[in-house]
Design a protein around this motif. Structure first.
Motif, mmCIF file in Angstrom:
data_model
loop_
_atom_site.group_PDB
_atom_site.id
_atom_site.type_symbol
_atom_site.label_atom_id
_atom_site.label_comp_id
_atom_site.label_asym_id
_atom_site.label_seq_id
_atom_site.Cartn_x
_atom_site.Cartn_y
_atom_site.Cartn_z
ATOM 1 N N LYS A 92 -28.896 84.121 -86.801
ATOM 2 C CA LYS A 92 -27.479 83.958 -86.889
ATOM 3 C C LYS A 92 -27.012 84.235 -88.119
ATOM 4 C CE LYS A 92 -27.045 79.589 -85.706
ATOM 5 N NZ LYS A 92 -26.470 78.321 -85.456
ATOM 6 N N TYR A 95 -26.655 88.049 -88.115
ATOM 7 C CA TYR A 95 -25.699 88.523 -87.273
ATOM 8 C C TYR A 95 -24.326 88.171 -88.115
ATOM 9 C CZ TYR A 95 -28.861 89.615 -83.484
ATOM 10 O OH TYR A 95 -29.794 90.169 -82.766
ATOM 11 N N LEU A 103 -19.351 83.285 -84.881
ATOM 12 C CA LEU A 103 -20.277 84.128 -84.150
ATOM 13 C C LEU A 103 -19.722 84.050 -82.583
ATOM 14 C CD1 LEU A 103 -23.946 83.548 -85.357
ATOM 15 C CD2 LEU A 103 -22.556 85.609 -85.828
ATOM 16 N N HIS A 107 -23.581 87.028 -79.806
ATOM 17 C CA HIS A 107 -24.436 86.906 -80.826
ATOM 18 C C HIS A 107 -25.413 85.509 -80.943
ATOM 19 C CE1 HIS A 107 -21.677 89.734 -83.177
ATOM 20 N NE2 HIS A 107 -22.789 90.196 -83.323
#
Length: 308
Positions: A92, A95, A103, A107
């Protein structure tokens, strides 16, 4: 150690504590579920159970093995949850790098899938041993494993190291379970945080202050049910592949496709959902326990870090 590294280890620690708490409370139902999963209605060394309650009573009375495979279950679950939350948070962060917005569901899905695949590769031998120990009973013809390490040594000696990765293919497909669960958890959590924040007089919109243990329990249970119903057949396939070979060294099933064909042929769709009742009884409250412990331990560690 930089702040981001501390955060990652806080997630891993919280995940490990959550995993141990879950196994310690729900393990007997895991034994029952595994025995139902491998019961294909044909010749077996395992007794036949009418339902979940009958299975628990029978195993407790005749074998006293409701905690069979507990050691690998504790090791596997603790390591798995620690690694899962660690890899999940790392993904996370990767990303979300250079991103200020939240997100997307995609994702979260990718993060959960990536974490699940890495954990599966690391822990499959542990789950294989757990399954073998849970399936042992007084009717076994082969020499029983005396414990976790004896099982590892015996499997390596009799079947080779490659046997430790039996069930890895359905195990990798089971990554979808974690991906679905964590994506559902994150999305439901955002909705609940926004809803409760609007009704709260507090200025903070952080889930640390808005959500409570009951909320974490509800979120964990809801996300678990969704993931379980969609991915459960892979658990049955994996359990059947991980059974101990016969005295002649012949495995009951050759590969995942063989399990699918034989199960569909002799049992139909129902065969892919054997053990679903004890699985629900085990995993729905277990998911609640996991996320209650995880979120509260994580908040405790974060509070301690802020005081440093």
């Amino acid at each position: 150690m930089v702040a981001s590294e501390k955060w990652q280890w806080e997630n891993a620690t919280a995940g490990a504590v959550a995993g141990f708490a879950t196994v310690a409370t729900m393990h007997p139902l895991d034994v029952v579920r595994t025995r139902f999963q491998v019961n294909d209605g044909r010749v077996s060394n395992l007794p036949t159970y009418k339902n979940t309650a009958h299975a628990i009573f029978t195993i407790a009375r005749s074998e006293a093995r409701l905690y069979a495979g507990f050691s690998p279950a504790v090791v596997g679950s603790t390591v798995s949850w620690a690694l899962y939350f660690f890899f999940y948070d790392r993904a996370k962060q990767r990303y979300s790098r250079n991103r200020e917005e939240k997100l997307s569901p995609g994702h979260h899905l990718a993060s959960a899938a990536e974490a699940g695949a890495l954990v599966c590769l690391c822990t499959n031998p542990i789950w294989l041993v757990k399954t073998r120990l849970q399936l042992q009973n007084p009717l076994h013809q082969t020499r029983p494993y005396s414990g976790f390490y004896d099982a590892l040594r015996t499997i390596m000696r009799e079947e080779g190291w490659i046997a430790l990765y039996k069930g890895i293919v359905p195990g990798l497909f089971l990554v979808s379970h974690g991906a679905i669960q964590f994506t559902a958890y994150e999305e439901l959590r955002k909705v609940l945080v926004d809803f409760k924040s609007r009704k709260s007089t507090e200025k903070s919109r952080s889930s640390d202050s808005v959500l409570n243990s009951f909320d974490y329990a509800a979120l964990g249970a809801s996300s678990k049910i969704a993931a379980m119903l969609l991915s459960y057949p892979f658990q049955v396939i994996r359990a059947r592949l991980q059974q101990r070979p016969s005295n002649e060294g012949v495995p009951r099933y050759m590969d995942s496709w063989h399990v699918v064909k034989e199960t569909a042929r002799f049992e139909g769709l129902r065969g892919f959902y054997r053990g679903i009742t004890p699985n629900l009884l085990k995993n729905v409250p277990a998911a609640s326990i996991t996320f209650i412990v995880y979120e509260n331990v994580l908040n405790l560690l974060k509070s301690a870090r802020r005081k440093d």
